[in-house]
Design an enzyme around this catalytic site. Structure first.
Site, PDB file in Angstrom:
ATOM      1  N   TRP A  35       5.008  -1.524  -0.671  1.00 11.28           N
ATOM      2  CA  TRP A  35       5.418  -0.714   0.590  1.00 11.28           C
ATOM      3  C   TRP A  35       5.683  -1.832   1.815  1.00 11.28           C
ATOM      4  CZ3 TRP A  35       6.125   3.239   3.356  1.00 11.28           C
ATOM      5  CH2 TRP A  35       5.788   3.481   4.599  1.00 11.28           C
TER       6      TRP A  35
ATOM      7  N   ASP B 291       8.780  -4.503 -13.793  1.00 17.46           N
ATOM      8  CA  ASP B 291       7.885  -3.604 -12.652  1.00 17.46           C
ATOM      9  C   ASP B 291       7.669  -2.450 -12.926  1.00 17.46           C
ATOM     10  OD1 ASP B 291       6.578  -2.678 -10.382  1.00 17.46           O
ATOM     11  OD2 ASP B 291       7.880  -4.095  -9.131  1.00 17.46           O
TER      12      ASP B 291
ATOM     13  N   HIS C  18       4.586  -6.301 -11.095  1.00 21.76           N
ATOM     14  CA  HIS C  18       5.013  -5.912  -9.846  1.00 21.76           C
ATOM     15  C   HIS C  18       4.301  -6.801  -8.763  1.00 21.76           C
ATOM     16  CE1 HIS C  18       5.555  -3.167  -6.213  1.00 21.76           C
ATOM     17  NE2 HIS C  18       4.037  -3.235  -6.024  1.00 21.76           N
TER      18      HIS C  18
ATOM     19  N   GLY D  47       1.031  -1.171   0.052  1.00 16.38           N
ATOM     20  CA  GLY D  47       0.138   0.157  -0.102  1.00 16.38           C
ATOM     21  C   GLY D  47       0.935   1.280  -0.070  1.00 16.38           C
TER      22      GLY D  47
END
Length: 314
Positions: free
Chosen positions: A111, A266, A294, A43
């Site tokens: 993240w 990615d 990703h 996130g």
């Protein structure tokens, strides 16, 4: 090719009060007497899914997962107050202490890799090993790449245009601050509209091959509300990190066994993030996931991540 372990249910789950405002959802799966490993989701604002439990052998691992402040099953839902990187690191320590775990392995993607690295650099004695995927270093250039008209928008200009079409001023609001102001403004209907557009833009960019089921699963109203608003909140604050903080502090974790898995193609977090981290951690193992973007669910990336968890079992 490694595939997910079978679906499992938690043997323990609870809400942990971490301050007067926030309660975070924590669950344990697998073997209560197994090797402890912490899963850190992406996130910010993503929350954990049932598949996140399945990267680990449930007979060998004590698998700990949690939803970060304000997202997933944590309360209050969507809360951005008292929500920053240092506090998330403190939450992880509170989980470890609550569960009477001395040391553990840490597994994080996107993240989640950022937070894993900051946690390890803050508490290196508590981390036995790192397994990281889709590295995000949290620098301004990493934010701008995907969300302020950077390189990603040149690779997926059609997807980016669809995002811009949902902004009241279109290209004039093609930056994180403008989107954040809308998503935290008084017009809740517009805020949700932009949050969904933001989330759809990002999730569409995650896989090398378009995957509409993957997009749909991650962009419902609740998921989009936390993903987009949390991401913008952290990004306008430079992820609450000092300048180049992660790379500058790699000496603190140089002796922690680290495996880095990153998709060659990615678009959300370009491969140079992983390459720079590997250079700063010369003892780390860098695995390039070919034919991958990703997402952790892409076949090659999933294979490499599960191989890494198998290799980490003592």
């Amino acid at each position: 090719m490694n595939e997910f372990y079978p679906e499992i249910e938690p043997y323990n789950h609870f809400l942990l009060s971490v301050d007067q405002q926030h309660e975070i959802y924590v669950e344990e799966c697998g073997n209560p007497n197994g090797q402890a490993i912490l899963f850190i989701h992406g996130g910010p604002g993503g929350g954990c899914s049932t598949n996140d439990r399945r990267f680990f052998d449930p007979e060998k691992y004590r698998i700990v997962l949690f939803d970060q402040r304000g997202c997933g099953r944590s309360l209050p839902h969507g809360c951005l107050e008292n929500n920053e990187t240092k506090l998330l690191v403190e939450d992880i320590e509170k989980i470890r202490t609550k569960l009477n775990i001395d040391t553990w392995h840490v597994f994080g993607g996107s993240w989640g890799s950022t937070l894993s690295l900051v946690y390890a650099q803050t508490h290196p004695s508590r981390v036995e090993g790192l397994i990281l995927r889709g590295i995000f270093l949290g620098r301004p250039e990493d934010t701008n790449w995907a969300f302020s008209g950077g390189g990603a928008t040149r690779i997926f200009p059609d997807f980016w245009q669809e995002y811009l079409n949902e902004l009241p001023e279109g290209t004039g609001q093609a930056n994180v601050k403008a989107a954040y102001d809308i998503m935290t403004g008084d017009d809740k209907a517009l805020a949700l509209k932009v949050a969904k557009a933001w989330s759809i833009w990002e999730i569409r960019c995650c896989t090398l091959i378009p995957n509409q089921d993957f997009v749909d699963a991650a962009t419902g109203d609740e998921a989009a509300w936390t993903l987009a608003r949390h991401e913008a909140h952290f990004m306008i604050n430079d992820c609450f990190l000092s300048d180049n903080q992660i790379l500058a502090n790699c000496d603190k974790i140089k002796d922690i066994p680290t495996t880095i898995v990153h998709g060659r193609y990615d678009i959300v977090c370009p491969f140079d993030n992983a390459f720079l981290l590997h250079k700063a951690l010369p003892n780390s193992k860098l695995i390039v996931s070919e034919a991958s973007g990703h997402a952790s669910i892409e076949p090659n990336t999933k294979h490499h991540l599960i191989a890494a968890t198998k290799a980490a079992i003592k």
